[in-house]
Design a protein around this motif. Sequence first.
Motif, short mmCIF file in Angstrom:
data_model
loop_
_atom_site.label_atom_id
_atom_site.label_comp_id
_atom_site.label_asym_id
_atom_site.label_seq_id
_atom_site.Cartn_x
_atom_site.Cartn_y
_atom_site.Cartn_z
N ILE A 250 -5.82 -6.47 -3.41
CA ILE A 250 -6.84 -7.35 -2.54
C ILE A 250 -7.94 -6.63 -2.11
O ILE A 250 -8.19 -5.33 -1.80
N CYS B 202 -10.20 -4.30 1.22
CA CYS B 202 -9.28 -4.23 2.04
C CYS B 202 -8.79 -2.60 2.00
O CYS B 202 -8.75 -1.92 0.83
N ASP C 240 -8.53 1.49 -0.61
CA ASP C 240 -7.44 2.15 0.39
C ASP C 240 -7.74 3.60 0.06
O ASP C 240 -7.29 4.24 -0.87
N PHE D 263 -3.41 -11.57 1.97
CA PHE D 263 -2.24 -10.99 2.15
C PHE D 263 -1.11 -12.21 1.91
O PHE D 263 -0.02 -11.82 0.95
N TYR E 25 -4.12 -1.63 5.44
CA TYR E 25 -3.37 -2.38 6.14
C TYR E 25 -3.94 -4.19 5.97
O TYR E 25 -4.57 -4.74 6.58
N PRO E 26 -3.37 -4.50 4.93
CA PRO E 26 -3.84 -5.98 4.47
C PRO E 26 -3.59 -7.00 5.26
O PRO E 26 -4.33 -8.12 5.24
N TRP E 27 -2.29 -7.05 5.85
CA TRP E 27 -2.05 -8.28 6.80
C TRP E 27 -2.91 -8.27 7.94
O TRP E 27 -3.13 -9.26 8.77
N THR F 95 0.74 -1.37 0.01
CA THR F 95 -0.05 -0.07 0.05
C THR F 95 0.80 1.25 0.00
O THR F 95 0.80 2.15 0.79
N GLU G 205 -6.47 -6.53 7.94
CA GLU G 205 -7.80 -6.73 7.38
C GLU G 205 -7.92 -8.10 6.56
O GLU G 205 -9.13 -8.69 6.59
N ARG G 206 -7.15 -8.52 5.73
CA ARG G 206 -7.21 -9.77 4.80
C ARG G 206 -5.81 -10.52 4.99
O ARG G 206 -5.16 -10.60 4.00
N GLY H 127 -4.47 -2.12 -1.48
CA GLY H 127 -5.99 -2.39 -0.87
C GLY H 127 -6.96 -1.67 -1.97
O GLY H 127 -6.92 -0.57 -2.22
N TYR I 255 -8.85 1.80 7.11
CA TYR I 255 -9.35 0.55 6.66
C TYR I 255 -10.57 0.53 5.99
O TYR I 255 -11.40 1.44 5.88
#
Length: 271
Positions: free
Chosen positions: A247, A250, A224, A262, A253-255, A115, A257-258, A221, A172
């Motif tokens: 992603i 999302c 985003d 990720f 913060y993909p790790w 991101t 949120e998803r 994301g 988010y």
Amino acid sequence: MPTFLAADGTELHYDESGEGKTLVVLPGGAGRHPSYLGDLAGLPGRLVVHHFRGSGDSPAEGARSFWDQAHDVDGLRAHLGLDRLDLVAHSAGTRVAIAYAARYPDRVASMLLVTPPAAYLTDTPSDAALITAHRRGEPAFDAAVEAYRTGPRGEDQADFERWQQVAAPATYAAWTEVEQAHSRIGRTLLSTVRAFLDVELPEDLPRRLGEVRAPVRVIAGAQDFTTGLAPVLAAAKLFPNGEAVVIDDCGHYPWVERPEAFREAADPFVR
């Protein structure tokens, strides 16, 4: 906590965890404490998380711009005994990764940019309003968007931290207890942010990035608000071996949120 000496003799800190291929991790926030990264959803490898000047456990004084801090990253490379770096960077940390690639292109093995803010790299208009239009009417989201529009109301650290908390819901794709808890992890100093972004970049930066031959994967994301989607996708094309993975559902913060999505995007690349 392990440390290394920068070229000017400043002792800088880093965290180390995991085993396997060494991945040097550059946190975002323009100097947010790296604790907000967690373990990046279990990203495989030996994670060496750099603490920028003015952030985390590195000295608060002497904060510098992201362009200058590329030299510190190279000092960390030398300390680790590596010829080239596999970089994993998030948000503002991608600015340092990109600066490093522009200044030390032959010392980059790969870059995973998560991101990344891209407005300074491309003139592609942001589509943030469009990709987050479905959230209009959510009180927390509307207040966050207004906070982004106006910026912090004061000039001191307390005002900055209050602004961050109001603005957080826009970073988010949803605002559940998971995202709320994550938003409170990792302090950021206003003085570090100012120093980090106080820079005049070379006019030939896009050309320099076009000479970076290392593989680059950008993770975006789809919702985003902080970066938009179109500019991030455009930035990936600046690299000859660049590619983008989007992603869905999302934000920034993909790790968090998803995490599974990720890992699916990141694991094959970092391995």
